[in-house]
Design a protein around this motif. Structure first.
Motif: not given
Length: 395
Positions: A163-166, A196-197, A317, A319, A333, A341, A345, A347
């Motif tokens: 999960d590359e968004k986390r 992710a960040t 990044k 998108i 982005d 970033r 998030s 998380e």
């Protein structure tokens, strides 16, 4: 004879008249000119005296004079660009807005028109300004990754299951400071990047020993602003070993340990990019074979280095990526720092975000940059055995 023909003929006679020094030849040329153009002799003398060769006029730039091509704009723009590590124009534009208050603190105030121009300047204008001075790097380094064979089957190849968004999924790689040869012992930098960040961490190790690399991985885990969830690396023996497998497997929440395909650098594209921007641009391709500089490099990496790159250096990044006919079109982005970033998030815990905000208020990128250069001077002085061996960027 037409007026245009007379001008063309006049130019050939004028060149011959100017080059000759003999009076008789000048008189003969005047006689020839009078006969050809049907002029009086005095008129021919005046025509030769006042003749001007045709030169193509330089087109004048239309519109108002540029508001950017003035010293109060160019000087701070260049200082911010150099201090930020010479980013591209699209990354430099948001950097100007972030760094402007610190520039005023460090170097004094700016005229109001210069501040407005710097905040308004476009990436294309930045490229035009820096075109004559932009530095191009062409050197290439050596690869020191030797694929292991014993444990590769027990570590799965990453096939985009993360999960590359986390935040928490890291790519890792080693950068060898070996110079032109990989023989003997030398310093290596272990580079980590969160997908992710974009949060990065670097640590120096002597050689590529399994125990030394594992110790630095533990140190990075403790300093990350989020828990480690996944770890992806290449097939080098410094990562593919029993020590690292046991370390990740024995955790309460096991870390997903994956590897890239052998001889496919594009599998670890995120960290490969940071190898250049965060390490090679600073240390170059020198051979660092003095073991005394390892603790100095780690002091630099764990203090000013990580704060400078994570809080004040922007990145973009990808998108969207799609193929249209024979072209691949990519959309990115807006440029943001890893710190921004992390704050965005969901998380990351509120307590950790608040700690980062408090830390950010105490930082100044120019102060960090000067401290980094001071430590780099110390490292290169020990390595080369002489003073003033590191050129610096803010001079």
């Amino acid at each position: 004879m037409s007026p245009r023909s007379k001008k063309e003929y006049m130019e050939t006679i004028w060149l011959r008249y100017k080059r000759t020094t003999k009076r008789a030849e000048k008189s003969a040329l005047l006689t020839e000119l009078c006969i050809t153009c049907n002029w009086h002799r005095k008129h021919a003398i005046r025509a030769l005296k006042n003749f001007k060769r045709f030169t193509k006029p330089h087109p004048k730039k239309r519109g108002k004079p540029s508001i950017y091509n003035i010293p109060p704009v160019i000087e701070p723009l260049k200082k911010i660009w150099l201090a930020a590590g010479q980013p591209c124009s699209k990354l430099l534009k948001p950097t100007i807005k972030l760094w402007m208050p610190y520039y005023v603190q460090e170097f004094g105030g700016l005229p109001l028109n210069a501040v407005k121009a710097l905040l308004k300047i476009s990436p294309a204008t930045i490229d035009r300004i820096f075109k004559p001075v932009r530095i191009k790097y062409t050197k290439r380094g050596r690869s020191t990754t030797k694929p292991g064979t014993l444990l590769r089957k027990s570590i799965p190849i990453k096939t985009n299951q993360w999960d590359e968004k986390r935040p928490g999924f890291l790519e890792a790689d080693t950068v060898a400071h070996c110079g032109d040869t990989t023989e003997g012992m030398y310093v290596n930098t272990v580079n980590f990047v969160d997908i992710a960040t974009g949060w990065t961490e670097q640590r120096a190790v002597w050689g590529k020993g399994e125990a030394g690399v594992l110790e630095q991985i533990k140190n990075v885990e403790a300093m990350l602003p989020f828990p480690l969830l996944g770890f992806d690396c290449d097939n080098g023996g410094e990562f593919i070993n029993h020590h690292l497998i046991r370390h990740f497997a024995k955790k309460v929440k096991p870390v997903q340990f994956t590897r890239s395909r052998p001889y496919h650098k594009d599998d670890n594209a995120h960290v490969e990019q940071k190898n250049w921007t965060h390490i090679r641009q600073w240390f170059g391709y020198h051979r660092l074979e003095n073991q005394k500089i390892v603790p100095l490099m780690n002091t630099l990496y764990t203090c000013e280095w990580r704060l400078f790159h994570n809080f004040f250096c922007h990145s973009v990044k990808l998108i969207e990526k799609k193929r249209v006919a024979s072209k691949i079109i990519k959309r990115y982005d807006k440029p943001k720092t890893p710190y921004q970033r992390v704050l965005e998030s969901k998380e990351v815990t509120k307590a950790q975000k608040q700690a980062l905000k408090e830390q950010f208020t105490k930082l100044n990128p120019f102060t960090l940059r000067k401290a980094m250069e001071k430590k780099l001077h110390q490292i290169f002085n020990i390595h080369f055995g002489r003073r003033n061996s590191y050129p610096g960027f803010l001079r």
